[in-house]
Design an enzyme around this catalytic site. Sequence first.
Site, mmCIF file in Angstrom:
data_model
loop_
_atom_site.group_PDB
_atom_site.id
_atom_site.type_symbol
_atom_site.label_atom_id
_atom_site.label_comp_id
_atom_site.label_asym_id
_atom_site.label_seq_id
_atom_site.Cartn_x
_atom_site.Cartn_y
_atom_site.Cartn_z
ATOM 1 N N SER A 160 7.254 -1.861 -2.348
ATOM 2 C CA SER A 160 7.576 -1.889 -0.916
ATOM 3 C C SER A 160 8.883 -2.637 -0.694
ATOM 4 C CB SER A 160 6.440 -2.563 -0.149
ATOM 5 O OG SER A 160 6.772 -2.592 1.223
ATOM 6 N N HIS A 166 8.958 2.395 -2.156
ATOM 7 C CA HIS A 166 8.352 2.641 -0.847
ATOM 8 C C HIS A 166 9.279 2.061 0.226
ATOM 9 C CE1 HIS A 166 4.661 3.254 1.646
ATOM 10 N NE2 HIS A 166 5.085 2.199 2.321
ATOM 11 N N ASP A 179 9.707 1.602 4.192
ATOM 12 C CA ASP A 179 9.030 1.657 5.484
ATOM 13 C C ASP A 179 10.038 1.772 6.609
ATOM 14 O OD1 ASP A 179 6.185 1.274 4.895
ATOM 15 O OD2 ASP A 179 6.819 -0.656 4.091
ATOM 16 N N HIS A 234 8.023 6.013 4.284
ATOM 17 C CA HIS A 234 6.827 5.935 5.136
ATOM 18 C C HIS A 234 7.287 5.765 6.580
ATOM 19 C CE1 HIS A 234 2.910 3.426 6.079
ATOM 20 N NE2 HIS A 234 2.975 4.553 6.769
ATOM 21 N N GLY A 259 2.593 -2.382 10.183
ATOM 22 C CA GLY A 259 3.574 -3.121 10.971
ATOM 23 C C GLY A 259 4.114 -4.346 10.257
ATOM 24 N N GLY A 310 1.902 -8.960 4.389
ATOM 25 C CA GLY A 310 1.200 -10.232 4.336
ATOM 26 C C GLY A 310 -0.122 -10.284 5.084
ATOM 27 N N ASP A 317 -1.868 1.350 1.075
ATOM 28 C CA ASP A 317 -0.763 0.524 1.577
ATOM 29 C C ASP A 317 -1.333 -0.627 2.391
ATOM 30 O OD1 ASP A 317 1.616 -0.477 2.502
ATOM 31 O OD2 ASP A 317 2.241 1.339 3.564
ATOM 32 N N GLY A 339 3.637 -4.878 -2.311
ATOM 33 C CA GLY A 339 4.478 -5.690 -1.442
ATOM 34 C C GLY A 339 4.328 -7.159 -1.736
ATOM 35 N N SER A 340 4.167 -7.937 -0.675
ATOM 36 C CA SER A 340 4.133 -9.389 -0.836
ATOM 37 C C SER A 340 2.865 -9.872 -1.541
ATOM 38 C CB SER A 340 4.256 -10.064 0.536
ATOM 39 O OG SER A 340 3.112 -9.804 1.318
HETATM 40 C C1 DX5 Z 1 3.790 -1.367 5.703
HETATM 41 C C2 DX5 Z 1 4.168 -2.031 4.398
HETATM 42 C C3 DX5 Z 1 3.350 -3.257 4.235
HETATM 43 C C4 DX5 Z 1 3.663 -4.142 3.058
HETATM 44 C C5 DX5 Z 1 2.623 -4.035 2.019
HETATM 45 O O1 DX5 Z 1 3.493 -0.046 5.592
HETATM 46 O O2 DX5 Z 1 4.171 -1.150 3.314
HETATM 47 O O3 DX5 Z 1 2.025 -2.909 4.269
HETATM 48 O O4 DX5 Z 1 4.912 -3.996 2.550
HETATM 49 O O5 DX5 Z 1 2.580 -5.170 1.257
HETATM 50 P P1 DX5 Z 1 1.626 -6.459 1.483
HETATM 51 O O6 DX5 Z 1 0.483 -6.094 2.370
HETATM 52 O O7 DX5 Z 1 1.223 -6.779 0.080
HETATM 53 O O8 DX5 Z 1 2.507 -7.495 2.063
HETATM 54 ZN ZN ZN Z 2 4.279 1.471 4.078
#
Ligand code: DX5
Ligand code: ZN
Length: 223
Positions: free
Chosen positions: A8, A33, A35, A66, A142, A145, A176, A198-199
């Site tokens: 991400s 990915h 966003d 996305h 949106g 984290g 996701d 992602g994070s």
């Molecule tokens: C939105 C993004 C987030 C994020 C995923 O569609 O794709 O959901 O970067 O990473 P986490 O939830 O691990 O921060």
């Molecule tokens: Zn996404």
Amino acid sequence: MKGQISASMMCADLLNMERDIRLMEKHHVELLHCDVMDRHFVPNLMMFPDMINRIAEVTQTPLDVHLMVEDPASILPSLKLREGDYVSLHAESTVHLQRALAAIRARGWKPALALNPATPLCMIEELLPDFDMLLLMTVNPGYSGQKLIPQCLDKITRARKLLDDAGYAATPIEVDGNCSLENTPKMMAAGAEIIVAGSSSVFDKRLGVEEGVKALRRSMGQA
Ligand code: DX5
Ligand code: ZN
């Protein structure tokens, strides 16, 4: 299924994007990915088309765009992607969903259909021939984290069965949101194939990017 990582990029170091792209290439991350958020469909603003187009110019790694925007079909002419890149749009964002998915395919890209946690799976039933990947949000879209919404695990299981029973065993499910080292094995056991990292993993600042990728691969049973 082996499992693929889609990193991400909104969670990368935005001032060192190319460095993080090269690290993804070094570790053979399968997808990037990207966003797109418009502050209407979701309450945040994120990656704009010129930035995504620039990423597409500098890497061979396939993109996974996305679209979390109102009227996602209107964004398509601004994107300069390569054949085989994924573009996902949300069932909740578009009245004429079949037309919008077909518009993605007509550009040579792979259409993907995304569902928010609250959206029932039956929304995909009339569109099975029209998408090449199902993206199940495991948090409300949106922000990075957030915490996994627990009932999404069962939704992955039911989605996998629905696709298999309908003759779409080759259509992968992407997940996701909070794909952490702990949650990813559960998501994969339920039938997820593509993990948005992602994070919670690859871009977990406590680990650092390279150790984050390695740790996620291990959690996916790949190292
Ligand atoms: C939105 C993004 C987030 C994020 C995923 O569609 O794709 O959901 O970067 O990473 P986490 O939830 O691990 O921060
Ligand atoms: Zn996404």
